[in-house]
Design a protein around this motif. Structure first.
Motif, PDB file in Angstrom:
ATOM      1  N   GLN A  88       0.822  -1.199   0.000  1.00 31.55           N
ATOM      2  CA  GLN A  88       0.000   0.000   0.000  1.00 31.55           C
ATOM      3  C   GLN A  88       0.861   1.255   0.000  1.00 31.55           C
ATOM      4  O   GLN A  88       0.573   2.224  -0.701  1.00 31.55           O
ATOM      5  N   LEU A  89       1.913   1.235   0.790  1.00 34.03           N
ATOM      6  CA  LEU A  89       2.786   2.401   0.906  1.00 34.03           C
ATOM      7  C   LEU A  89       3.383   2.768  -0.447  1.00 34.03           C
ATOM      8  O   LEU A  89       3.286   3.912  -0.897  1.00 34.03           O
ATOM      9  N   LEU A  90       3.972   1.782  -1.096  1.00 38.88           N
ATOM     10  CA  LEU A  90       4.637   2.043  -2.373  1.00 38.88           C
ATOM     11  C   LEU A  90       3.644   2.367  -3.485  1.00 38.88           C
ATOM     12  O   LEU A  90       3.890   3.257  -4.310  1.00 38.88           O
ATOM     13  N   SER A  91       2.521   1.649  -3.518  1.00 42.12           N
ATOM     14  CA  SER A  91       1.564   1.872  -4.597  1.00 42.12           C
ATOM     15  C   SER A  91       0.978   3.275  -4.541  1.00 42.12           C
ATOM     16  O   SER A  91       0.823   3.935  -5.581  1.00 42.12           O
ATOM     17  N   ARG A  92       0.663   3.781  -3.347  1.00 47.68           N
ATOM     18  CA  ARG A  92       0.117   5.136  -3.224  1.00 47.68           C
ATOM     19  C   ARG A  92       1.178   6.188  -3.555  1.00 47.68           C
ATOM     20  O   ARG A  92       0.877   7.193  -4.198  1.00 47.68           O
ATOM     21  N   LEU A  93       2.410   5.960  -3.104  1.00 46.04           N
ATOM     22  CA  LEU A  93       3.473   6.931  -3.377  1.00 46.04           C
ATOM     23  C   LEU A  93       3.775   7.034  -4.869  1.00 46.04           C
ATOM     24  O   LEU A  93       4.238   8.077  -5.352  1.00 46.04           O
ATOM     25  N   ILE A  94       3.515   5.955  -5.593  1.00 44.10           N
ATOM     26  CA  ILE A  94       3.766   5.961  -7.039  1.00 44.10           C
ATOM     27  C   ILE A  94       2.536   6.429  -7.811  1.00 44.10           C
ATOM     28  O   ILE A  94       2.623   7.293  -8.684  1.00 44.10           O
ATOM     29  N   SER A  95       1.377   5.854  -7.475  1.00 39.33           N
ATOM     30  CA  SER A  95       0.180   6.097  -8.289  1.00 39.33           C
ATOM     31  C   SER A  95      -0.383   7.507  -8.161  1.00 39.33           C
ATOM     32  O   SER A  95      -0.887   8.070  -9.140  1.00 39.33           O
ATOM     33  N   ILE A  96      -0.310   8.113  -6.983  1.00 38.10           N
ATOM     34  CA  ILE A  96      -0.916   9.435  -6.803  1.00 38.10           C
ATOM     35  C   ILE A  96      -0.197  10.521  -7.600  1.00 38.10           C
ATOM     36  O   ILE A  96      -0.836  11.246  -8.371  1.00 38.10           O
ATOM     37  N   PRO A  97       1.135  10.660  -7.471  1.00 42.78           N
ATOM     38  CA  PRO A  97       1.784  11.691  -8.300  1.00 42.78           C
ATOM     39  C   PRO A  97       1.700  11.398  -9.788  1.00 42.78           C
ATOM     40  O   PRO A  97       1.509  12.319 -10.597  1.00 42.78           O
ATOM     41  N   LEU A  98       1.808  10.125 -10.185  1.00 43.63           N
ATOM     42  CA  LEU A  98       1.703   9.789 -11.603  1.00 43.63           C
ATOM     43  C   LEU A  98       0.292  10.049 -12.124  1.00 43.63           C
ATOM     44  O   LEU A  98       0.112  10.529 -13.245  1.00 43.63           O
ATOM     45  N   GLY A  99      -0.720   9.742 -11.305  1.00 43.30           N
ATOM     46  CA  GLY A  99      -2.096  10.015 -11.698  1.00 43.30           C
ATOM     47  C   GLY A  99      -2.346  11.507 -11.846  1.00 43.30           C
ATOM     48  O   GLY A  99      -3.032  11.940 -12.779  1.00 43.30           O
ATOM     49  N   PHE A 100      -1.770  12.294 -10.937  1.00 46.88           N
ATOM     50  CA  PHE A 100      -1.915  13.752 -11.022  1.00 46.88           C
ATOM     51  C   PHE A 100      -1.262  14.279 -12.294  1.00 46.88           C
ATOM     52  O   PHE A 100      -1.839  15.114 -12.998  1.00 46.88           O
ATOM     53  N   LEU A 101      -0.063  13.802 -12.582  1.00 48.19           N
ATOM     54  CA  LEU A 101       0.627  14.233 -13.799  1.00 48.19           C
ATOM     55  C   LEU A 101      -0.144  13.834 -15.049  1.00 48.19           C
ATOM     56  O   LEU A 101      -0.245  14.609 -16.006  1.00 48.19           O
TER      57      LEU A 101
END
Length: 201
Positions: A74-87
């Motif tokens: 969960q930690l890694l997936s959120r740290l990756i997916s949220i900024p990439l999703g925003f971009l």
């Protein structure tokens, strides 16, 4: 039409928080116009990472409630997916607004404007989303609020004064972001599955 900007100052997190309060308390394209050039892409991403960290930590802490999700997963997936999703989303807003409707803003202005409302609303959604039953209602309402602020930010940052153009831009960008999110989610899931196979779990 906005004149080209050769250099762009970077705002501190404290400055962006104050700007977020102003945007949320006085929602209008004019309010976004006041701040869209106060910072650049670096400021926007730094701000978004705050939302990503909050979401990641909370999701990781509650990962124990689900047998198929790990703390670090969960930690890694959120740290990756949220900024990439925003971009992905803001990038789509920018490209669609510029290409289809001849918007005149820059990507830095789009990203910065969207970060001002996305980060505080995302954090509130994450914090209240853990409440059973009520959490889903809160997340739904905040989702609607984000759409409204996105509508205002698109009008301001891209100078899309035609409301229909702003709406179409947001809808098409949402579709594009869903596609990108699906790809990113698939890649992250594939990495964790591969890791489990290698570790023998």
């Amino acid at each position: 039409m906005k004149s080209p900007v050769t250099s762009r100052p970077e705002s501190s997190v404290q400055d962006m928080f104050a700007q977020s309060v102003a945007v949320l308390s006085r929602p209008s394209p004019a309010t976004f116009e006041r701040f869209e050039r106060r910072g650049g892409l670096s400021s926007a991403l730094t701000y978004v990472m705050i939302a990503a960290v909050v979401s990641a930590v909370i999701a990781a802490l509650f990962a124990g409630l689900h047998s198929d999700v790990t703390f670090f997963g969960q930690l890694l997936s959120r740290l990756i997916s949220i900024p990439l999703g925003f971009l992905a989303y803001t990038g789509a807003v920018y490209l669609i607004g510029r290409t289809l409707f001849k918007g005149t803003g820059t990507y830095a202005e789009v990203a910065y404007s969207f970060a001002l409302f996305y980060v505080p609303l995302s954090i509130v959604s994450t914090l209240l989303g853990i409440i059973p039953i009520l959490g889903w209602l809160v997340m739904f309402v905040i989702g609607l609020v984000m759409i409204y602020f996105g509508f205002l930010a698109a009008q301001s940052s891209l100078n899309l004064r035609d409301q229909t153009q702003a709406i179409v831009t947001l809808v098409l960008a949402w579709i594009a972001q869903l596609i990108v999110a699906g790809v990113i989610g698939g890649l992250i899931s594939g990495l964790f599955l591969t890791g489990r196979v290698i570790s023998g779990n």
